[in-house]
Design an enzyme around this catalytic site. Structure first.
Site, mmCIF file in Angstrom:
data_model
loop_
_atom_site.group_PDB
_atom_site.id
_atom_site.type_symbol
_atom_site.label_atom_id
_atom_site.label_comp_id
_atom_site.label_asym_id
_atom_site.label_seq_id
_atom_site.Cartn_x
_atom_site.Cartn_y
_atom_site.Cartn_z
ATOM 1 N N SER A 12 -16.801 -43.805 -64.926
ATOM 2 C CA SER A 12 -16.361 -44.354 -66.147
ATOM 3 C C SER A 12 -16.788 -46.036 -66.187
ATOM 4 C CB SER A 12 -14.676 -44.529 -66.029
ATOM 5 O OG SER A 12 -14.362 -45.416 -65.164
ATOM 6 N N MET A 89 -19.881 -46.167 -53.293
ATOM 7 C CA MET A 89 -18.956 -45.893 -52.325
ATOM 8 C C MET A 89 -19.781 -46.031 -50.985
ATOM 9 S SD MET A 89 -16.304 -46.357 -53.967
ATOM 10 C CE MET A 89 -14.814 -46.288 -52.822
ATOM 11 N N HIS A 108 -15.274 -54.771 -58.064
ATOM 12 C CA HIS A 108 -14.314 -54.573 -56.921
ATOM 13 C C HIS A 108 -12.944 -54.532 -57.514
ATOM 14 C CE1 HIS A 108 -12.789 -54.284 -52.834
ATOM 15 N NE2 HIS A 108 -11.999 -55.221 -53.235
ATOM 16 N N THR A 140 -23.910 -59.609 -52.027
ATOM 17 C CA THR A 140 -24.861 -60.440 -50.738
ATOM 18 C C THR A 140 -24.418 -59.609 -49.731
ATOM 19 O OG1 THR A 140 -22.589 -61.525 -50.531
ATOM 20 C CG2 THR A 140 -24.338 -62.498 -51.727
ATOM 21 N N LEU A 143 -19.644 -57.767 -47.112
ATOM 22 C CA LEU A 143 -19.129 -56.842 -48.063
ATOM 23 C C LEU A 143 -17.914 -57.612 -48.973
ATOM 24 C CD1 LEU A 143 -18.493 -53.940 -48.601
ATOM 25 C CD2 LEU A 143 -16.662 -53.903 -47.185
ATOM 26 N N GLU A 173 -11.608 -53.199 -66.056
ATOM 27 C CA GLU A 173 -12.736 -53.182 -65.343
ATOM 28 C C GLU A 173 -13.876 -52.778 -66.417
ATOM 29 O OE1 GLU A 173 -13.263 -50.520 -62.013
ATOM 30 O OE2 GLU A 173 -11.294 -50.908 -61.435
HETATM 31 C C1 GRF Z 1 -12.704 -47.451 -59.801
HETATM 32 O O1 GRF Z 1 -11.529 -47.306 -59.215
HETATM 33 C C2 GRF Z 1 -13.217 -48.764 -59.519
HETATM 34 O O2 GRF Z 1 -12.091 -49.660 -59.224
HETATM 35 C C3 GRF Z 1 -14.372 -48.816 -58.498
HETATM 36 O O3 GRF Z 1 -14.697 -47.382 -58.447
HETATM 37 C C4 GRF Z 1 -13.832 -46.507 -58.942
HETATM 38 C C5 GRF Z 1 -14.384 -45.276 -59.660
HETATM 39 O O4 GRF Z 1 -15.011 -45.964 -60.885
HETATM 40 N N1 GRF Z 1 -15.402 -49.809 -58.625
HETATM 41 P P1 GRF Z 1 -15.852 -45.222 -61.562
HETATM 42 O O5 GRF Z 1 -14.774 -44.556 -62.503
HETATM 43 O O6 GRF Z 1 -16.585 -44.039 -60.977
HETATM 44 O O7 GRF Z 1 -16.655 -46.252 -62.638
#
Ligand code: GRF
Length: 195
Positions: A12, A89, A108, A140, A143, A173
């Site tokens: 997203s 991730m 984040h 950087t 983490l 976000e």
């Molecule tokens: C979200 O919860 C965001 O806080 C973190 O990754 C999660 C998934 O985001 N950065 P997205 O919908 O895959 O962009």
């Protein structure tokens, strides 16, 4: 500016970023990369006409450097000027970060420097904080440590669950990351603060 977006999940944030890069915006999305074939963001990117690819991290097992070398080589084909980590991730080693430092951003879901790492929404509720939010920072080697480029604040409500809180943060976000990228792509590092 050419922007590559790295994701692991639904994407997203990638959609919000890609949709923002139109008109006189100084950047355009040139590649979306995932660390698995079934990341939902890949199909969303394809539907938007953005080149999408993946490198499954699992065959590399614990060899992070080998995975990152493959990722780096694939990224170079797209010649990105900026890399946006958007729900990516995998922890990136110092070696990879050093090759892109100064040109790589991450979002984040906390008000850094508070709550680095995972499960931020549950930790905020556990702590009883009245406010929460999200942060866009330069990546950087440490983490969730780099220079902060933008933050968005949301209230924590008494009946919040980690899910309701995460949803409120996610809305911000999608506003924060595009606002920061637009400035960053123009060489402007003025802090973005929302609302
Ligand atoms: C979200 O919860 C965001 O806080 C973190 O990754 C999660 C998934 O985001 N950065 P997205 O919908 O895959 O962009």
């Amino acid at each position: 500016k050419r922007v590559a977006i790295l994701l692991s999940g639904g994407g997203s944030n990638m959609v919000a970023l890609a949709q923002s890069m139109t008109g006189d915006h100084p950047a355009r999305p040139v590649l979306v990369m995932a660390n698995s074939a079934d990341a939902g963001g890949l199909d969303k990117a394809r539907a938007m006409g953005i080149e999408a690819d993946f490198i499954d991290h699992r065959p590399f097992k614990g060899d992070r450097a080998a995975f990152e070398d493959a990722l780096h080589e694939r990224l170079l084909l797209a010649k990105p000027d900026i890399i946006c980590l958007a729900g990516f991730m995998r922890v990136l080693t110092e070696g990879f970060v050093r090759r892109w430092q100064g040109r790589m951003l991450n979002i984040h879901p906390s008000l850094l420097p508070k709550y680095r790492g995972l499960h931020t929404h549950a930790r905020v509720l556990e702590a009883g904080d009245a406010q929460h939010g999200c942060t866009v920072h330069e990546v950087t080697p440490e983490l969730d440590e780099g220079p902060i480029l933008g933050q968005a604040i949301v209230p924590v409500k008494a009946d919040d669950t980690p899910e309701t809180l995460a949803a409120r943060v996610l809305v911000m976000e999608h506003l924060l990351y595009p606002a920061v990228l637009r400035r960053f792509a123009a060489g402007d590092r003025t802090l973005v603060r929302l609302p």
